[in-house]
Design an enzyme around this catalytic site. Structure first.
Site, PDB file in Angstrom:
ATOM      1  N   ILE A  40      16.798   9.454  -1.686  1.00 16.54           N
ATOM      2  CA  ILE A  40      17.651   8.322  -2.105  1.00 16.54           C
ATOM      3  C   ILE A  40      18.382   8.672  -3.409  1.00 16.54           C
ATOM      4  O   ILE A  40      19.593   8.512  -3.527  1.00 16.54           O
ATOM      5  CB  ILE A  40      16.794   7.045  -2.282  1.00 16.54           C
ATOM      6  CG1 ILE A  40      16.259   6.573  -0.926  1.00 16.54           C
ATOM      7  CG2 ILE A  40      17.583   5.941  -2.975  1.00 16.54           C
ATOM      8  CD1 ILE A  40      15.107   5.594  -1.008  1.00 16.54           C
ATOM      9  N   ASP A  47       5.335  -4.335   6.401  1.00 19.78           N
ATOM     10  CA  ASP A  47       5.960  -5.598   6.823  1.00 19.78           C
ATOM     11  C   ASP A  47       6.140  -6.610   5.683  1.00 19.78           C
ATOM     12  O   ASP A  47       7.161  -7.289   5.595  1.00 19.78           O
ATOM     13  CB  ASP A  47       5.224  -6.214   8.018  1.00 19.78           C
ATOM     14  CG  ASP A  47       3.730  -6.380   7.793  1.00 19.78           C
ATOM     15  OD1 ASP A  47       3.244  -5.980   6.708  1.00 19.78           O
ATOM     16  OD2 ASP A  47       3.052  -6.902   8.693  1.00 19.78           O
ATOM     17  N   ASP A  98      -0.441   2.671   8.468  1.00 19.88           N
ATOM     18  CA  ASP A  98      -0.925   1.896   9.624  1.00 19.88           C
ATOM     19  C   ASP A  98      -0.070   2.058  10.883  1.00 19.88           C
ATOM     20  O   ASP A  98      -0.521   1.753  11.983  1.00 19.88           O
ATOM     21  CB  ASP A  98      -0.974   0.403   9.270  1.00 19.88           C
ATOM     22  CG  ASP A  98      -2.084   0.079   8.286  1.00 19.88           C
ATOM     23  OD1 ASP A  98      -2.868   0.990   7.963  1.00 19.88           O
ATOM     24  OD2 ASP A  98      -2.160  -1.077   7.838  1.00 19.88           O
ATOM     25  N   THR A 105       4.015   3.143   5.685  1.00 22.98           N
ATOM     26  CA  THR A 105       2.629   2.667   5.750  1.00 22.98           C
ATOM     27  C   THR A 105       1.849   3.595   6.666  1.00 22.98           C
ATOM     28  O   THR A 105       2.375   4.032   7.690  1.00 22.98           O
ATOM     29  CB  THR A 105       2.526   1.214   6.271  1.00 22.98           C
ATOM     30  OG1 THR A 105       1.167   0.969   6.680  1.00 22.98           O
ATOM     31  CG2 THR A 105       3.416   0.938   7.467  1.00 22.98           C
ATOM     32  N   ARG A 151     -26.996  13.594  15.854  1.00 23.02           N
ATOM     33  CA  ARG A 151     -26.814  12.175  15.506  1.00 23.02           C
ATOM     34  C   ARG A 151     -25.535  11.604  16.119  1.00 23.02           C
ATOM     35  O   ARG A 151     -24.677  12.359  16.582  1.00 23.02           O
ATOM     36  CB  ARG A 151     -26.654  12.025  13.989  1.00 23.02           C
ATOM     37  CG  ARG A 151     -27.931  12.176  13.218  1.00 23.02           C
ATOM     38  CD  ARG A 151     -27.589  12.219  11.738  1.00 23.02           C
ATOM     39  NE  ARG A 151     -28.805  12.238  10.944  1.00 23.02           N
ATOM     40  CZ  ARG A 151     -28.868  12.726   9.719  1.00 23.02           C
ATOM     41  NH1 ARG A 151     -27.797  13.246   9.145  1.00 23.02           N
ATOM     42  NH2 ARG A 151     -29.998  12.693   9.058  1.00 23.02           N
ATOM     43  N   GLY A 193       0.848  -1.211   0.000  1.00 24.22           N
ATOM     44  CA  GLY A 193       0.000   0.000   0.000  1.00 24.22           C
ATOM     45  C   GLY A 193       0.874   1.247   0.000  1.00 24.22           C
ATOM     46  O   GLY A 193       1.883   1.300   0.701  1.00 24.22           O
ATOM     47  N   ASP A 201       2.226   0.180  11.905  1.00 26.36           N
ATOM     48  CA  ASP A 201       2.177  -1.126  12.572  1.00 26.36           C
ATOM     49  C   ASP A 201       3.532  -1.837  12.598  1.00 26.36           C
ATOM     50  O   ASP A 201       3.590  -3.055  12.760  1.00 26.36           O
ATOM     51  CB  ASP A 201       1.107  -2.010  11.914  1.00 26.36           C
ATOM     52  CG  ASP A 201       1.349  -2.214  10.431  1.00 26.36           C
ATOM     53  OD1 ASP A 201       2.242  -1.549   9.870  1.00 26.36           O
ATOM     54  OD2 ASP A 201       0.653  -3.029   9.817  1.00 26.36           O
ATOM     55  N   ARG A 207       0.886  -5.110  -5.169  1.00 23.48           N
ATOM     56  CA  ARG A 207       1.064  -6.289  -4.311  1.00 23.48           C
ATOM     57  C   ARG A 207       1.387  -7.436  -5.272  1.00 23.48           C
ATOM     58  O   ARG A 207       0.743  -7.567  -6.309  1.00 23.48           O
ATOM     59  CB  ARG A 207      -0.209  -6.571  -3.508  1.00 23.48           C
ATOM     60  CG  ARG A 207      -0.608  -5.374  -2.637  1.00 23.48           C
ATOM     61  CD  ARG A 207      -1.586  -5.739  -1.570  1.00 23.48           C
ATOM     62  NE  ARG A 207      -2.117  -4.566  -0.891  1.00 23.48           N
ATOM     63  CZ  ARG A 207      -1.572  -4.009   0.193  1.00 23.48           C
ATOM     64  NH1 ARG A 207      -0.484  -4.508   0.724  1.00 23.48           N
ATOM     65  NH2 ARG A 207      -2.131  -2.947   0.760  1.00 23.48           N
ATOM     66  N   ARG A 257      18.913  11.617  -4.808  1.00 28.40           N
ATOM     67  CA  ARG A 257      19.850  12.761  -4.707  1.00 28.40           C
ATOM     68  C   ARG A 257      21.111  12.368  -3.935  1.00 28.40           C
ATOM     69  O   ARG A 257      22.211  12.804  -4.265  1.00 28.40           O
ATOM     70  CB  ARG A 257      19.144  13.938  -4.034  1.00 28.40           C
ATOM     71  CG  ARG A 257      17.998  14.509  -4.880  1.00 28.40           C
ATOM     72  CD  ARG A 257      18.418  15.781  -5.604  1.00 28.40           C
ATOM     73  NE  ARG A 257      17.540  16.079  -6.725  1.00 28.40           N
ATOM     74  CZ  ARG A 257      16.581  17.000  -6.722  1.00 28.40           C
ATOM     75  NH1 ARG A 257      16.370  17.716  -5.635  1.00 28.40           N
ATOM     76  NH2 ARG A 257      15.860  17.220  -7.799  1.00 28.40           N
ATOM     77  N   HIS A 281     -23.413  16.030  19.474  1.00 28.72           N
ATOM     78  CA  HIS A 281     -22.748  15.074  18.573  1.00 28.72           C
ATOM     79  C   HIS A 281     -22.266  13.846  19.344  1.00 28.72           C
ATOM     80  O   HIS A 281     -22.181  13.864  20.576  1.00 28.72           O
ATOM     81  CB  HIS A 281     -21.537  15.739  17.906  1.00 28.72           C
ATOM     82  CG  HIS A 281     -20.487  16.117  18.888  1.00 28.72           C
ATOM     83  ND1 HIS A 281     -20.464  17.333  19.521  1.00 28.72           N
ATOM     84  CD2 HIS A 281     -19.435  15.414  19.382  1.00 28.72           C
ATOM     85  CE1 HIS A 281     -19.437  17.368  20.357  1.00 28.72           C
ATOM     86  NE2 HIS A 281     -18.793  16.215  20.284  1.00 28.72           N
ATOM     87  N   VAL A 328      -9.072   7.373   0.757  1.00 30.10           N
ATOM     88  CA  VAL A 328      -8.756   8.814   0.847  1.00 30.10           C
ATOM     89  C   VAL A 328      -7.632   9.019   1.871  1.00 30.10           C
ATOM     90  O   VAL A 328      -6.817   9.940   1.768  1.00 30.10           O
ATOM     91  CB  VAL A 328     -10.034   9.624   1.203  1.00 30.10           C
ATOM     92  CG1 VAL A 328     -10.473   9.416   2.645  1.00 30.10           C
ATOM     93  CG2 VAL A 328      -9.839  11.114   0.961  1.00 30.10           C
ATOM     94  N   GLN A 329      -7.557   8.098   2.849  1.00 25.75           N
ATOM     95  CA  GLN A 329      -6.538   8.195   3.907  1.00 25.75           C
ATOM     96  C   GLN A 329      -5.126   7.945   3.371  1.00 25.75           C
ATOM     97  O   GLN A 329      -4.147   8.249   4.031  1.00 25.75           O
ATOM     98  CB  GLN A 329      -6.817   7.155   5.007  1.00 25.75           C
ATOM     99  CG  GLN A 329      -8.133   7.376   5.711  1.00 25.75           C
ATOM    100  CD  GLN A 329      -8.586   6.124   6.459  1.00 25.75           C
ATOM    101  OE1 GLN A 329      -8.296   5.972   7.622  1.00 25.75           O
ATOM    102  NE2 GLN A 329      -9.295   5.234   5.779  1.00 25.75           N
ATOM    103  N   GLY A 377      -6.549   0.274   9.057  1.00 21.87           N
ATOM    104  CA  GLY A 377      -5.769  -0.383  10.113  1.00 21.87           C
ATOM    105  C   GLY A 377      -6.235  -1.812  10.242  1.00 21.87           C
ATOM    106  O   GLY A 377      -7.085  -2.126  11.058  1.00 21.87           O
ATOM    107  N   ARG A 378      -5.659  -2.661   9.381  1.00 24.12           N
ATOM    108  CA  ARG A 378      -6.052  -4.073   9.333  1.00 24.12           C
ATOM    109  C   ARG A 378      -5.842  -4.771  10.662  1.00 24.12           C
ATOM    110  O   ARG A 378      -6.709  -5.459  11.162  1.00 24.12           O
ATOM    111  CB  ARG A 378      -5.217  -4.779   8.270  1.00 24.12           C
ATOM    112  CG  ARG A 378      -6.015  -5.366   7.169  1.00 24.12           C
ATOM    113  CD  ARG A 378      -5.098  -5.938   6.138  1.00 24.12           C
ATOM    114  NE  ARG A 378      -3.937  -5.058   5.898  1.00 24.12           N
ATOM    115  CZ  ARG A 378      -3.023  -5.262   4.978  1.00 24.12           C
ATOM    116  NH1 ARG A 378      -3.097  -6.307   4.218  1.00 24.12           N
ATOM    117  NH2 ARG A 378      -2.020  -4.426   4.811  1.00 24.12           N
TER     118      ARG A 378
END
Ligand code: F6P
Length: 318
Positions: A22, A102, A126, A124, A161, A10, A128, A71, A24, A214, A249-250, A169-170
């Site tokens: 790298i 990873d 994440d 990443t 609401r 990702g 992680d 991937r 340069r 909220h 979008v993240q 974040g798997r």
């Protein structure tokens, strides 16, 4: 000396500043440098392009990766590794720098065992990879999520609401944790902690009774499905509850200053590590210093869940 670099898995904002650093640093040291297109998938196909100082002009501020990413299930097979090694030999590559998470690191480790000098840069959203305080892209993603939480807070208040916001974040609640604190979220659901839906509902009702308009619940994708959680909140409280899945979008957007700085420092360090003859290295940042350690050691580390942030979210959203 000849070096190749690739981005894999990702994408994350900050890959481009790292690529720039790298290329340069290599140019500064008169090292020939090749970019591999589309990660390990491109490496297997021999999709390499020589890069120079000009190739990386005007990319420090750009999201995504100028090299493309993918991937590659084929790279996980022995045949795939063989093909990649063959390409690296044909191009006479002495060292390979990989940018990713990873899975990307594991690929680099396999190549290093087969004799290719490798250095990994953690990229990443994440966050992680426990050996490093932060991965490149994480802080930009927090900005993106925090901005989204702010917008959802406006409409949540207007309509009275609850809003369930699912973030990436798997296997990790890092993004949910930091952005919930920054965005002033009421509740957070992460894979590292058991979900207490009753406590979340009680808090929503308590807030309502003291006039709070909220209610924002931040869910990490690895901890449950936002739509299921919203259904439970509606059933238990009767509060109208909407769902927003932030999705890819993240992963986009111009890298924030921290990610550009990390990319630049780690990129330079990666080239210098190869020049000094190192292999099988993961670069990271600890207590504001750039560090490096063995890849397998890096992958073994487990991140302690940050209860200080988790508890602060709960205390501040009383
Ligand atoms: O590894 C980063 C990550 O953003 C995960 O949080 C998410 O589950 C995954 O990538 C999505 O990957 P893809 O872009 O392949 O759908």
């Amino acid at each position: 000396m000849k070096i190749a670099l690739l981005t894999s898995g990702g994408d994350s904002p900050g890959m481009n500043p790292a690529i720039r650093a790298i290329v340069r640093t290599a140019a500064f040291n008169k090292i020939k440098i090749y970019g591999v297109r589309s990660g390990y998938k491109g490496l297997i196909k021999g999709d390499l392009v020589e890069l120079n100082v000009n190739s990386v002009g005007d990319i420090i501020q750009r999201g995504g990766t100028m090299l493309g990413t993918a991937r590659s299930p084929e790279f996980e097979t022995d045949e795939g590794i063989e093909k990649a090694l063959n390409v690296l030999n044909v191009y006479n590559i002495d060292g390979l720098i990989v940018l990713g998470g990873d899975g990307t690191f594991m690929g680099a480790e396999k190549l290093s065992k087969a004799g290719i000098k490798t250095v990994c840069i953690p990229c990443t959203i994440d966050n992680d990879l426990a050996y490093t305080d932060y991965t490149i892209g994480f802080w930009t993603a927090i900005e993106t999520v925090t901005e989204a939480i702010g917008k959802l807070r406006d409409t949540s208040s207007s309509h009275g609401r609850a809003n369930v916001i699912e973030v990436m974040g798997r296997n990790s609640g890092q993004l949910a944790l930091y952005s919930a604190l920054a965005g002033g979220g009421e509740s957070i659901i992460v894979p590292e902690e058991d979900v207490d839906i009753d406590a979340i509902c009680k808090k929503a009702l308590r807030g309502r009774m003291r006039g709070k308009k909220h209610n924002l619940i931040i869910v990490a994708e690895g901890a449950g499905k936002a739509f299921d959680i919203a259904d439970q909140i509606i059933d238990k409280t009767g509060i109208d509850t909407k769902v927003t899945v932030l999705g890819h979008v993240q992963r986009g957007g111009s890298p924030c200053a921290v990610d550009r700085i990390l990319g630049s420092l780690m990129g330079r360090h990666a080239v210098e590590l190869l020049m000094a003859g190192n292999t099988s290295i993961a670069i990271g940042v600890k207590e504001n210093k750039i560090i490096d350690l063995n890849i397998s050691q890096a992958l073994e580390e487990k991140r302690d869940f940050n209860y200080s942030i988790y508890d602060t979210i709960n205390i501040l959203s009383i």
